[in-house]
Design a protein around this motif. Structure first.
Motif, PDB file in Angstrom:
ATOM      1  N   THR B  73       0.841  -1.203   0.000  1.00  0.00           N
ATOM      2  CA  THR B  73       0.000   0.000   0.000  1.00  0.00           C
ATOM      3  C   THR B  73       0.874   1.250   0.000  1.00  0.00           C
ATOM      4  OG1 THR B  73      -1.662  -1.211   1.245  1.00  0.00           O
ATOM      5  CG2 THR B  73      -1.926   1.161   1.174  1.00  0.00           C
ATOM      6  N   ILE B  74       1.916   1.251   0.835  1.00  0.00           N
ATOM      7  CA  ILE B  74       2.807   2.415   0.914  1.00  0.00           C
ATOM      8  C   ILE B  74       3.509   2.618  -0.433  1.00  0.00           C
ATOM      9  CG2 ILE B  74       4.795   3.438   2.101  1.00  0.00           C
ATOM     10  CD1 ILE B  74       4.111   1.536   4.486  1.00  0.00           C
ATOM     11  N   ALA B  75       4.099   1.536  -0.939  1.00  0.00           N
ATOM     12  CA  ALA B  75       4.844   1.630  -2.205  1.00  0.00           C
ATOM     13  C   ALA B  75       3.917   1.999  -3.367  1.00  0.00           C
ATOM     14  CB  ALA B  75       5.542   0.305  -2.496  1.00  0.00           C
ATOM     15  N   ASP B 139       1.456 -10.272  -6.503  1.00  0.00           N
ATOM     16  CA  ASP B 139       0.982 -11.564  -6.000  1.00  0.00           C
ATOM     17  C   ASP B 139      -0.020 -11.376  -4.846  1.00  0.00           C
ATOM     18  OD1 ASP B 139       0.863 -14.324  -5.949  1.00  0.00           O
ATOM     19  OD2 ASP B 139       2.490 -14.503  -4.475  1.00  0.00           O
ATOM     20  N   HIS B 140      -0.955 -10.454  -5.062  1.00  0.00           N
ATOM     21  CA  HIS B 140      -1.936 -10.162  -4.022  1.00  0.00           C
ATOM     22  C   HIS B 140      -3.295 -10.800  -4.309  1.00  0.00           C
ATOM     23  CE1 HIS B 140       0.383  -7.380  -1.620  1.00  0.00           C
ATOM     24  NE2 HIS B 140       0.824  -6.807  -2.722  1.00  0.00           N
ATOM     25  N   ILE B 145      -6.030  -6.436  -2.857  1.00  0.00           N
ATOM     26  CA  ILE B 145      -6.013  -5.388  -3.900  1.00  0.00           C
ATOM     27  C   ILE B 145      -7.120  -4.366  -3.625  1.00  0.00           C
ATOM     28  CG2 ILE B 145      -6.264  -4.915  -6.380  1.00  0.00           C
ATOM     29  CD1 ILE B 145      -5.063  -7.721  -6.893  1.00  0.00           C
ATOM     30  N   ALA B 146      -8.264  -4.861  -3.175  1.00  0.00           N
ATOM     31  CA  ALA B 146      -9.369  -3.953  -2.846  1.00  0.00           C
ATOM     32  C   ALA B 146      -8.949  -2.995  -1.733  1.00  0.00           C
ATOM     33  CB  ALA B 146     -10.591  -4.767  -2.427  1.00  0.00           C
ATOM     34  N   GLU B 147      -8.213  -3.545  -0.762  1.00  0.00           N
ATOM     35  CA  GLU B 147      -7.752  -2.729   0.370  1.00  0.00           C
ATOM     36  C   GLU B 147      -6.679  -1.733  -0.082  1.00  0.00           C
ATOM     37  OE1 GLU B 147      -6.906  -5.161   3.907  1.00  0.00           O
ATOM     38  OE2 GLU B 147      -5.445  -3.593   4.438  1.00  0.00           O
ATOM     39  N   THR B 155     -15.400  -4.357  -8.060  1.00  0.00           N
ATOM     40  CA  THR B 155     -14.729  -3.504  -9.056  1.00  0.00           C
ATOM     41  C   THR B 155     -13.369  -4.096  -9.410  1.00  0.00           C
ATOM     42  OG1 THR B 155     -15.805  -1.624  -8.008  1.00  0.00           O
ATOM     43  CG2 THR B 155     -13.998  -1.116  -9.502  1.00  0.00           C
ATOM     44  N   VAL B 156     -12.662  -4.554  -8.376  1.00  0.00           N
ATOM     45  CA  VAL B 156     -11.337  -5.143  -8.600  1.00  0.00           C
ATOM     46  C   VAL B 156     -11.452  -6.362  -9.513  1.00  0.00           C
ATOM     47  CG1 VAL B 156      -9.444  -6.385  -7.442  1.00  0.00           C
ATOM     48  CG2 VAL B 156     -10.353  -4.295  -6.431  1.00  0.00           C
TER      49      VAL B 156
END
Ligand SMILES: [Zn+2]
Lengths: 127, 177
Positions: B73-75, B139-140, B145-147, B155-156
């Motif tokens: 999330t940060i990256a 690799d999520h 990915i939604a988070e 949507t994802v």
């Protein structure tokens, strides 16, 4: 039995189908050679999308030294305080306080040589 | 085996080995993702460095759930920010990019095939491309990915479906698959 559409096969590969549909299509693929081959192609095509393999020289990220820096800053501050205290204390030891004998200087009043007012009150009134 | 969360706590308290473990475990995956998002290798490396610095310096509110999703999330958001910045610099017509030295993605793609795949992924809209990158290179899970993208899971899922379908079509036309 009806062959699953290309979209359904892609949905299966991408794990987007609900459990019931997934089960149904899996069973069909097991029995239908044609769809088994179609599905294999979908899997291969999809995997290609994630197969980019760049040649990257991985950098070495140095530890940011956050704690050490803050600890050093505290040490520096403490050292400055300590040195200041020592200098102040040392100075107070070597310099003796000077005792000033205060001699009161009394004012010696001199007799008035010349009167401040040379006029008499009557002359003032006359003016 | 020490968990990533434990390593993070240790790294925050000056443990350099924990820092190295963390960076080794996630560095390559994060650089690949940031590189595909920004289109620049140099920018990707800086983003990942900034990510690790942020991790160690910032106060972590919670230490549960997926660390992988947390660090991504940060990256991911740093990469979006950098992509926007690089894009605005290019739009302004500033030719002197040597200072930023973006080192385009193409310089590290060794095969023609990889180049075609990268270009195909890049031809997608931002929303579709980012979901695809997070899925295939991060690799999520779809939940992660939604988070990470702050989008509903529906949507994802529809975006990943469209993105892969579209890429397949383009790569077929190019004769890659
Ligand atoms: Zn069939």
């Amino acid at each position: 039995m009806e062959h699953p559409t290309e979209d359904k096969l892609l949905g299966l590969e991408l794990e987007l189908l609900d459990a019931e549909e997934k089960q149904r299509i899996r069973e069909h693929i097991r029995e239908c050679k044609k769809c088994e081959m179609r599905f294999s192609k979908v899997v291969a095509d999809t995997q290609i999308l994630g197969s980019i393999d760049p040649e990257i020289v991985l950098p070495i990220y140095d530890y940011p030294d956050i704690d050490k820096h803050s600890f050093r800053a505290i040490l520096r501050f403490a050292a400055v305080l300590l040195i200041g205290f020592i200098i102040g204390y040392g100075t107070s030891l070597f310099s003796r306080p000077v005792c000033n004998n205060v001699v009161p200087q009394y004012l010696k009043t001199k007799p008035v040589e010349q009167p401040m007012f040379q006029f008499t009150s009557t002359e003032v009134v006359d003016l | 085996m020490t968990s990533d969360w434990e390593n993070l706590t240790r790294a925050k308290h000056g443990d350099e080995t924990a820092w190295k473990d963390l960076s080794c475990s996630h560095q390559k995956r994060l650089i690949k993702m940031a590189m595909l998002i920004t289109g620049s290798v140099a920018a990707a490396k800086d983003i990942v460095q900034e990510t690790f610095l942020y991790l160690v310096k910032s106060t972590t509110r919670h230490q549960s759930g997926s660390f992988k999703a947390y660090i991504t999330t940060i990256a991911y958001h740093l990469a979006l920010k950098e992509k926007k910045r690089l894009h605005s610099v290019t739009e302004l017509g500033e030719t002197d990019l040597s200072e930023q030295s973006p080192q385009p993605l193409e310089t590290v793609l060794l095969t023609e095939r990889d180049l075609h795949i990268a270009k195909t992924i890049n031809s997608l809209s931002d929303d579709h491309r980012n979901v695809l990158i997070l899925r295939f290179y991060g690799d999520h899970s779809y939940e992660d990915i939604a988070e990470i993208t702050k989008q509903p899971i529906g949507t994802v899922k529809s975006r990943i479906f469209y993105a892969v379908k579209k890429c397949r079509e383009v790569l077929k036309q190019k004769g890659i698959i």
